[in-house]
Design an enzyme around this catalytic site. Structure first.
Site, mmCIF file in Angstrom:
data_model
loop_
_atom_site.group_PDB
_atom_site.id
_atom_site.type_symbol
_atom_site.label_atom_id
_atom_site.label_comp_id
_atom_site.label_asym_id
_atom_site.label_seq_id
_atom_site.Cartn_x
_atom_site.Cartn_y
_atom_site.Cartn_z
ATOM 1 C CE LYS A 18 14.548 -35.097 -19.741
ATOM 2 N NZ LYS A 18 13.539 -35.245 -20.991
ATOM 3 C CE1 TYR A 58 17.490 -37.304 -24.162
ATOM 4 C CE2 TYR A 58 18.598 -35.194 -24.137
ATOM 5 C CZ TYR A 58 17.769 -36.012 -23.289
ATOM 6 O OH TYR A 58 17.226 -36.067 -22.341
ATOM 7 N NE ARG A 100 11.887 -45.349 -19.276
ATOM 8 C CZ ARG A 100 12.355 -44.476 -20.293
ATOM 9 N NH1 ARG A 100 13.345 -43.708 -20.368
ATOM 10 N NH2 ARG A 100 11.241 -44.241 -21.167
ATOM 11 C CB THR A 106 8.113 -40.141 -23.257
ATOM 12 O OG1 THR A 106 8.976 -41.241 -23.484
ATOM 13 C CG2 THR A 106 8.772 -39.077 -23.948
ATOM 14 N NE ARG A 117 9.485 -38.318 -17.961
ATOM 15 C CZ ARG A 117 10.007 -39.106 -18.961
ATOM 16 N NH1 ARG A 117 9.497 -40.047 -19.389
ATOM 17 N NH2 ARG A 117 11.305 -38.808 -19.230
ATOM 18 C CG ASN A 137 9.953 -35.531 -20.171
ATOM 19 O OD1 ASN A 137 11.042 -34.845 -20.051
ATOM 20 N ND2 ASN A 137 9.700 -36.554 -21.118
ATOM 21 C CG HIS A 140 17.828 -39.188 -19.415
ATOM 22 N ND1 HIS A 140 17.428 -39.562 -20.621
ATOM 23 C CD2 HIS A 140 18.755 -39.866 -18.965
ATOM 24 C CE1 HIS A 140 18.049 -40.660 -21.046
ATOM 25 N NE2 HIS A 140 18.806 -40.876 -20.006
ATOM 26 C CD GLU A 151 21.378 -42.826 -21.166
ATOM 27 O OE1 GLU A 151 20.753 -42.793 -22.114
ATOM 28 O OE2 GLU A 151 20.987 -42.884 -20.058
HETATM 29 O O1 CDP Z 1 12.812 -39.741 -21.966
HETATM 30 P P1 CDP Z 1 12.334 -40.992 -22.618
HETATM 31 O O2 CDP Z 1 13.175 -41.996 -22.875
HETATM 32 O O3 CDP Z 1 10.829 -41.222 -21.787
HETATM 33 O O4 CDP Z 1 11.856 -40.439 -23.967
HETATM 34 P P2 CDP Z 1 12.645 -40.232 -25.412
HETATM 35 O O5 CDP Z 1 11.749 -40.863 -26.485
HETATM 36 O O6 CDP Z 1 13.860 -41.247 -25.362
HETATM 37 O O7 CDP Z 1 12.916 -38.911 -25.861
HETATM 38 C C1 CDP Z 1 13.772 -38.424 -25.078
HETATM 39 C C2 CDP Z 1 13.312 -37.050 -24.464
HETATM 40 O O8 CDP Z 1 13.010 -36.176 -25.502
HETATM 41 C C3 CDP Z 1 11.919 -36.942 -23.690
HETATM 42 O O9 CDP Z 1 12.017 -37.260 -22.759
HETATM 43 C C4 CDP Z 1 11.326 -35.576 -24.082
HETATM 44 O O10 CDP Z 1 11.913 -34.582 -23.192
HETATM 45 C C5 CDP Z 1 12.068 -34.944 -25.511
HETATM 46 N N1 CDP Z 1 11.056 -35.185 -26.611
HETATM 47 C C6 CDP Z 1 10.775 -34.141 -27.293
HETATM 48 O O11 CDP Z 1 11.300 -32.932 -26.762
HETATM 49 N N2 CDP Z 1 9.965 -34.017 -28.121
HETATM 50 C C7 CDP Z 1 9.689 -35.150 -28.814
HETATM 51 N N3 CDP Z 1 8.748 -35.055 -29.806
HETATM 52 C C8 CDP Z 1 9.824 -36.513 -28.026
HETATM 53 C C9 CDP Z 1 10.747 -36.400 -27.110
HETATM 54 MG MG MG Z 2 14.917 -42.274 -23.784
#
Ligand code: CDP
Ligand code: MG
Length: 173
Positions: A18, A58, A100, A106, A117, A137, A140, A151
């Protein structure tokens, strides 16, 4: 292990460094963690995805708005457009889950030390969510088989992906 419980297979998965990874100048360091566990790089490129591309990534593929809300989706897309990203396809045995594990959960606050992370970020998900801004974070990583397939097709054309033997494969026959 009983044969019927064995489900592992070679998979491909998408990783995106990112904008915060790129801007902090730690992409090389982070990439080495994936190489260190033996994953194979099939393709890699720097790109500046537009809003439509990120919306598809997303929302269409991983339903961000229903999971986190419209404001979180907006904040996330804006954060992802703060600079170029580096997208990469990795291959290995159960690569989706392995990646992962290397990346961590996350929320940086909950991510164990030893994960990307956990080692490189601290800003808590709740803190950023309350401010309706994207959570920086670093990485992705596809969450499951369905996300990985969609993806990879979304970010890479077939001719941008390469199949070649890593050293262990080259000399294993
Ligand atoms: O990236 P990951 O699969 O761990 O998490 P996700 O639930 O698929 O969410 C995608 C991305 O959205 C996260 O990695 C965060 O960067 C972002 N996010 C955010 O900006 N605000 C939130 N409340 C939740 C997620
Ligand atoms: Mg995700």
């Amino acid at each position: 292990m009983a044969e019927e419980t064995y489900t592992g297979k070679v998979e491909r998965t998408l990783v995106v460094f990112k904008p915060d990874s790129v801007q902090r100048g730690i992409v090389g360091e982070l990439m080495s963690r994936f190489e260190r566990v033996g994953l194979k790089i099939n393709g890699i490129k720097m790109t500046s995805p537009d809003r439509d591309h990120l919306y598809h990534h997303y929302e269409v593929i991983s339903k961000m708005a229903s999971r986190w809300g419209e404001k979180a989706l907006d904040g996330l897309v804006s954060y992802m457009m703060e600079g170029p990203v580096i997208a990469m396809v990795l291959e290995g045995v159960e690569a989706i889950e392995v990646v992962r594990k290397v990346v961590g959960p996350t929320d940086p606050k909950k991510a164990d030390m030893g994960t990307i992370r956990g080692d490189y970020s601290h800003v808590a998900l709740g803190y950023m969510h309350a401010r309706k801004v994207g959570l920086p974070n670093l990485i992705h990583a596809s969450g499951n088989t369905s996300e990985a397939e969609q993806e990879i097709n979304h970010w890479f054309r077939p001719d941008e992906l390469y199949d070649y033997p890593v050293l262990a494969e080259k000399y294993s026959r």
